[in-house]
Design a protein around this motif. Structure first.
Motif: not given
Ligand code: AKB
Length: 315
Positions: A79-80, A117-118, A142, A170, A182-184, A279
């Motif tokens: 992930l990111s 992904s977003i 990513y 998302p 991840g970032t989220t 994003w």
């Molecule tokens: C992330 O935060 O890297 C993932 C994504 C939005 O792809 N959750």
């Protein structure tokens, strides 16, 4: 889909998806695979399970042949935030894994799903109600792998006739398996902390909106898209989908409706904040709705009620 191979099956999406698919298609028709072994997990105990490093193309194909799969759901990826810490490895894992998944699907004539992904959008993309077809110039590794992946899946469809399908997920929120790297992820952690400590320190700044979705809607989206009539799919790789868009203070307000003493403070992480700011604030999911009937069931309030209730009984 009759017999499905899922990669990254012990991960945040995989662990719940495998259970759901086994309920729908039969436990012997869903092969979970992961680089890790967790012999006690329901994924490994509840049906066929194989260890698989997705960068090993021969083993990927061998497992596909062994179980005569007709669909590959390829979830294994970095992930990111983890990818930003190891960009070269992220490119290798995310792209080699995808090529091997596509090659397995091509050689075994399988359907294939992989999530974008977003993150496939970047600073020059329109930020609000981001259209399905728009500028995609991400400035994270990513995001670069996600745009490349969308194009590669389109190429395999056009060049080799592989039935590739995908969505731009998302941030995904769930009470079962935590996400990693991840970032989220803050939007999951905040609920755990609300239940345990009644306070949370966010690494994402106030006012930073991102799209989010509750896991049951994400699982339904994968299955619905895989079962959709191909004649109606104009986009394939990959559909914008979203259920809600919020900033940290919005989710805190929703939590306070049920945990009035909940406190939110901030200690912003510059790396993840920079990613989040690149994003969209909110994306437009009308193509998914029109082409295959996507319609999420959970908004912020319904998700918060369910998350807090489920976590309170689990923790
Ligand atoms: C992330 O935060 O890297 C993932 C994504 C939005 O792809 N959750």
């Amino acid at each position: 889909m009759k017999t499905v191979l899922v990669t990254g099956a012990l991960g945040q999406i995989g662990s719940e998806l495998v259970a759901k698919l086994r309920g729908l298609y039969g436990e012997n028709h869903v092969v979970g695979t992961d680089i890790r072994v967790d012999a006690d997990s329901p994924v490994a105990c509840g049906g066929p399970f194989e260890t698989l490093d997705v960068t090993d193309g021969e083993r990927f194909l061998e497992i596909g042949k062994k179980y005569q799969v007709d669909a590959v759901i390829h979830l294994a990826a970095l992930l990111s935030a983890s990818a930003e810490a190891k960009p070269q490895f992220a490119w290798h894992l995310n792209m080699s894994g995808l090529v091997n998944a596509l090659e397995t699907a091509r050689q075994l004539k399988c359907q294939m799903f992989t999530p974008s992904s977003i993150a496939a959008f970047g600073p020059s993309t329109p930020k609000d109600r981001t259209p399905q077809d728009t500028i995609q110039r991400p400035n994270t590794i990513y995001g670069v792998t996600k745009v490349s992946g969308e194009l590669l899946c389109d190429y395999y469809h056009e060049r080799f006739g592989v039935d590739t399908r995908g969505v731009r997920f998302p941030g995904l929120i769930s009470y079962v398996t935590p996400p990693g790297g991840g970032t989220t992820d803050y939007a999951v952690e905040i609920y755990y902390h609300a239940v345990r400590e009644k306070k949370y320190t966010s690494y994402i700044a106030a006012g930073t909106k991102m799209d989010m979705m509750y896991m049951p809607d994400a699982l339904d989206a994968i299955i619905q898209l895989m079962e959709a009539d191909p004649a109606k799919l104009v986009h394939r790789n990959a559909f914008n989908i979203t259920a809600m868009s919020f900033a940290p203070e919005d989710v805190a307000a929703a939590i306070r409706e049920r945990v009035p003493e909940f406190e939110l403070t901030y200690d912003v992480d510059p790396v993840r904040q920079r990613i989040a700011e690149s994003w969209p604030n909110s994306i437009d999911a009308r193509c998914a709705e029109e082409e295959w009937g996507f319609r999420p069931r959970y908004d912020l309030d319904a998700m918060t009620k369910d998350m807090l209730g489920k976590l309170a009984s689990r923790l």
